[in-house]
Design a protein around this motif. Sequence first.
Motif, PDB file in Angstrom:
ATOM      1  N   ALA A  93     -11.352  23.932  16.681  1.00 56.27           N
ATOM      2  CA  ALA A  93     -10.752  25.198  17.096  1.00 56.27           C
ATOM      3  C   ALA A  93     -10.973  25.395  18.599  1.00 56.27           C
ATOM      4  CB  ALA A  93     -11.354  26.352  16.312  1.00 56.27           C
ATOM      5  N   GLY A  94      -9.909  25.849  19.261  1.00 57.70           N
ATOM      6  CA  GLY A  94      -9.968  26.010  20.706  1.00 57.70           C
ATOM      7  C   GLY A  94      -9.461  24.808  21.476  1.00 57.70           C
ATOM      8  N   GLY A  95      -9.247  23.712  20.783  1.00 62.51           N
ATOM      9  CA  GLY A  95      -8.791  22.493  21.427  1.00 62.51           C
ATOM     10  C   GLY A  95      -7.289  22.471  21.628  1.00 62.51           C
ATOM     11  N   SER A  96      -6.807  21.340  22.148  1.00 62.10           N
ATOM     12  CA  SER A  96      -5.390  21.193  22.475  1.00 62.10           C
ATOM     13  C   SER A  96      -4.833  19.885  21.938  1.00 62.10           C
ATOM     14  CB  SER A  96      -5.197  21.211  24.002  1.00 62.10           C
ATOM     15  OG  SER A  96      -5.604  22.435  24.554  1.00 62.10           O
ATOM     16  N   LEU A  97      -3.552  19.894  21.666  1.00 63.41           N
ATOM     17  CA  LEU A  97      -2.813  18.689  21.300  1.00 63.41           C
ATOM     18  C   LEU A  97      -1.426  18.777  21.913  1.00 63.41           C
ATOM     19  CD1 LEU A  97      -3.604  18.264  17.484  1.00 63.41           C
ATOM     20  CD2 LEU A  97      -4.332  16.720  19.312  1.00 63.41           C
ATOM     21  N   ARG A  98      -0.836  17.635  22.176  1.00 67.32           N
ATOM     22  CA  ARG A  98       0.539  17.585  22.645  1.00 67.32           C
ATOM     23  C   ARG A  98       1.350  16.722  21.683  1.00 67.32           C
ATOM     24  NH1 ARG A  98       3.480  14.542  27.653  1.00 67.32           N
ATOM     25  NH2 ARG A  98       5.045  16.145  28.157  1.00 67.32           N
ATOM     26  N   LEU A  99       2.298  17.340  21.032  1.00 75.61           N
ATOM     27  CA  LEU A  99       3.156  16.621  20.113  1.00 75.61           C
ATOM     28  C   LEU A  99       4.407  16.134  20.824  1.00 75.61           C
ATOM     29  CD1 LEU A  99       2.998  18.990  17.007  1.00 75.61           C
ATOM     30  CD2 LEU A  99       1.377  17.222  17.725  1.00 75.61           C
ATOM     31  N   LYS A 142       2.649  32.592  20.316  1.00 67.13           N
ATOM     32  CA  LYS A 142       3.038  33.000  21.670  1.00 67.13           C
ATOM     33  C   LYS A 142       1.827  32.987  22.598  1.00 67.13           C
ATOM     34  CE  LYS A 142       7.063  35.893  20.629  1.00 67.13           C
ATOM     35  NZ  LYS A 142       7.594  37.281  20.581  1.00 67.13           N
ATOM     36  N   GLY A 143       2.030  32.416  23.772  1.00 69.28           N
ATOM     37  CA  GLY A 143       0.951  32.341  24.739  1.00 69.28           C
ATOM     38  C   GLY A 143       0.032  31.154  24.543  1.00 69.28           C
ATOM     39  N   ARG A 144       0.173  30.449  23.425  1.00 68.35           N
ATOM     40  CA  ARG A 144      -0.673  29.276  23.151  1.00 68.35           C
ATOM     41  C   ARG A 144       0.138  27.985  23.109  1.00 68.35           C
ATOM     42  NH1 ARG A 144      -3.156  28.773  18.428  1.00 68.35           N
ATOM     43  NH2 ARG A 144      -1.670  30.013  17.200  1.00 68.35           N
ATOM     44  N   PHE A 145       1.352  28.053  22.619  1.00 76.14           N
ATOM     45  CA  PHE A 145       2.217  26.870  22.471  1.00 76.14           C
ATOM     46  C   PHE A 145       3.337  26.912  23.505  1.00 76.14           C
ATOM     47  CE2 PHE A 145       1.575  25.952  17.621  1.00 76.14           C
ATOM     48  CZ  PHE A 145       0.198  25.963  17.810  1.00 76.14           C
ATOM     49  N   THR A 146       3.737  25.733  23.968  1.00 76.21           N
ATOM     50  CA  THR A 146       4.857  25.613  24.894  1.00 76.21           C
ATOM     51  C   THR A 146       5.753  24.464  24.458  1.00 76.21           C
ATOM     52  OG1 THR A 146       3.491  26.418  26.734  1.00 76.21           O
ATOM     53  CG2 THR A 146       5.550  25.298  27.292  1.00 76.21           C
ATOM     54  N   LEU A 172       5.724  19.562  22.258  1.00 67.23           N
ATOM     55  CA  LEU A 172       5.072  20.828  21.932  1.00 67.23           C
ATOM     56  C   LEU A 172       3.635  20.748  22.415  1.00 67.23           C
ATOM     57  CD1 LEU A 172       5.479  23.612  20.575  1.00 67.23           C
ATOM     58  CD2 LEU A 172       4.439  22.614  18.512  1.00 67.23           C
ATOM     59  N   GLN A 173       3.337  21.484  23.462  1.00 70.24           N
ATOM     60  CA  GLN A 173       1.965  21.584  23.954  1.00 70.24           C
ATOM     61  C   GLN A 173       1.284  22.715  23.208  1.00 70.24           C
ATOM     62  OE1 GLN A 173       0.242  19.686  26.314  1.00 70.24           O
ATOM     63  NE2 GLN A 173      -1.517  20.873  25.594  1.00 70.24           N
ATOM     64  N   MET A 174       0.188  22.398  22.545  1.00 78.83           N
ATOM     65  CA  MET A 174      -0.524  23.393  21.747  1.00 78.83           C
ATOM     66  C   MET A 174      -1.929  23.556  22.295  1.00 78.83           C
ATOM     67  SD  MET A 174       0.728  22.310  17.918  1.00 78.83           S
ATOM     68  CE  MET A 174      -0.287  20.836  17.889  1.00 78.83           C
ATOM     69  N   ASN A 175      -2.220  24.756  22.751  1.00 78.44           N
ATOM     70  CA  ASN A 175      -3.535  25.079  23.294  1.00 78.44           C
ATOM     71  C   ASN A 175      -4.214  26.137  22.435  1.00 78.44           C
ATOM     72  OD1 ASN A 175      -2.999  23.367  25.520  1.00 78.44           O
ATOM     73  ND2 ASN A 175      -2.028  25.039  26.636  1.00 78.44           N
ATOM     74  N   SER A 176      -5.501  26.285  22.613  1.00 76.43           N
ATOM     75  CA  SER A 176      -6.275  27.297  21.869  1.00 76.43           C
ATOM     76  C   SER A 176      -5.964  27.234  20.374  1.00 76.43           C
ATOM     77  CB  SER A 176      -5.970  28.692  22.416  1.00 76.43           C
ATOM     78  OG  SER A 176      -6.273  28.784  23.786  1.00 76.43           O
TER      79      SER A 176
END
Length: 114
Positions: free
Chosen positions: A14-20, A64-68, A80-84
Amino acid sequence: QVQLVESGGGLVQAGGSLRLSCLASGSISKIYAMGWFRQAPGKQRELVARINFDGTTNYLDSVKGRFTISRDNAKSTVYLQMNSLEPDDSAVYYCNRATIPLPWGQGTQVTVSS
């Protein structure tokens, strides 16, 4: 026919990031809105993020605010950049056209540990 191959998932705290990444075997013409979807066990598949032909984006409220979401039409790839990340983000993630879907790919598993 266009085939979709998702990658980049994994196990993260939890709190980490992944990029799909989602690579289309054919062209994902910029006229198509593309989306990232997810499906958790026992739940319906839901649209998480969408990028329209004009580059505008829409997101599920909970991300919102976490994924781009972004796209590179020249590479026929959607990201899909996924943060937090949170445990509730755990699911199999798929990409597809946001409106009339193509055949679904195999997806990529995202598991977020607490």
